[in-house]
Write a protein that holds these residues in place. Sequence first.
Motif: not given
Lengths: 189, 458
Positions: A184-189, A31-37
């Motif tokens: 899966l990588l960009y829109l999770i959380g 959750h935290e990391a995907h904000h950086h994409l």
Amino acid sequence: MWLFLVTEVMLFGGLFVAYIIFRNLYPEMYHEAHHHLNKVMGAINTIVLIFSSWTMATAVGMAQRNEPKKSFRYMAVTIVCACVFLVIKFFEYEHKFHEGLLPGGYFDAAKNGLTHPKADLFFSLYFMMTGLHGLHVLVGMSLIVWVMWRTKRGDFNSHYYTPVEMSGLYWHLVDLIWIYLFPLLYLIG
Amino acid sequence: MASTTHDDQEYVDYIHESKGIWSWMTTLDHKRIGIMYLVTTMIFFTVAGFLAVALRLEHWTPQQTIMGADTYNKVFTLHGAIMVFLFIIPSIPGSLANFLLPLMIGAKDVAFPRLNLFSYYLYVIGAVMACWAILFGQGVDTGWTFYTPYSIKTGSSVVTVVFAVFIAGFSSILTGLNFIATIHKLRAPGMTFHRMPLFVWATYATSILQVLATPVIGITMVLLAMERILKIGIFDAKLGGDPILFQHFFWFYSHPAVYIMILPGMGIISELIPVFSRKPIFGYRAIAYSSLAIAAISFLVWGHHMFVSGQSDLSNFIFSLLTVLVAVPTAIKIFNWTSTLYKGSIRLTTPMLYALGFVFLFSIGGLTGLFLAALSVDVHLTETYFIVAHFHYVMMGGTVMAMLGGFHYWWPKMFGRMVPEGPSRIGWFFVFTGFNVVFLPQFWLGSHGMPRRYYNLR
């Protein structure tokens, strides 16, 4: 050809499994990391690829209907889309390098302020998955260029257009994998 | 195969129709490609065989005999990796199936002859890379399984060998793909699925495994290489990854790979036994479908390699149960073969001796597999010589015996001359007794706790 596509799906399957396992282990990290994409860039790329899939499908249709010139033009558009995709990807990667959002051992938390201790793992997966996908984009592009060259030479007509169709199938697979990768990588959380 | 345009023209076979090395290197003829596979796999069989001799020599005495611990580790790794990836997996599909499959279903060639040659060269490139790592690099000392975390830390040339496996794997995928397409598309009129020779059925099941399982080892090998080059941390607990995940990935391929090795052998046996019992095969459909059943179940049993890895008791239980299920289609085959022998007029020619040797040794290998599938027994036997004996009975006693039987049987077809019966039988005698003398005692040694992979037992 369909069989070959199955092997490709299995190849990516391994990565997706790794993704799922680590997501179960560290959901808050994802959750935290995907904000950086960059969602905007990802979304543009998705649209570009879907559009290119359409142009490729049209190109196959044109080859079927004995219109090699139109088929050639649609394939050219597909190639342009692929280039756009790669250019956007390049800017995304550059940004990540800049922020130290790199796989595993090269990850630099000081530069990007991520707090979760396992956050590097997300970017390992991000780079592996998108990197392998990028490689497939390149392969797909060379296939299409080869088919374009053969179209120009006049190899295809409504009775024989198998290579066009096969390259088209391959391109759709490349597209499809991205359609899975994006949420899966960009829109999770 | 032959050029018969004029009646007076002499018959020219596939070996003599064109001359020179170049005509072999660029051939698209499935028969010639089959022969090239045959020669190359035999070279690696010999190399890995000498490595095995070196391992046994080291155990001549309990203390150090001819090599130290590091060399021993490298030698057993090479023995395993070469035998598995460069010999057994490509051997029967590459040589015999390539040669025979189109002939058996009445096709002119395989579906994609160029792809066939290309996959041969992929295999050669993989082999050359592996040899490069051995001769000019550091060698590898991880065991053929490349288990993490050791394979991440060790100083040896893991990356080169891992890419070699990746490339050789692609060769395997493409061969499988080619065979499936050939079987589906190029059967002669009237050659329905239920009239296909059983060797073709076995090859079909093998090809499915090759196509579906091999990509997974491909991505695993890439991840391992990336782990070493870029430290991506997926298999490294220090970076948040999970070393056990590697084992799951690895065995998800490598268990089906075991059936990639044995199924073609079973196919050969299903051809040999009816011929030399002079009876039609008993239970044709049962044998054909049991090949597919084995292929299907083999995808669901990888966890039995990991009973002591710390996976949950529930998954241990499920994997154990599924593993025992594999025994069912295997036993179907064994019983059908013995029923074919029943009341047949058996001729003990060399191929038949190998076939009977196969049934005998493979039964031992298969039954000891059941010991290992039982959880409590497995905990005791893990990492002992019992495992070594078990899989050598399956691979050497199974696949290699079947392959040798097949070579003797089809040799006249391939090279136009008979095999001398006397020397062949003597050869069989040495293979059979020699094998048992080496590996049968290992069951006892293992059950008494002798650990595998130790160079020095004091």
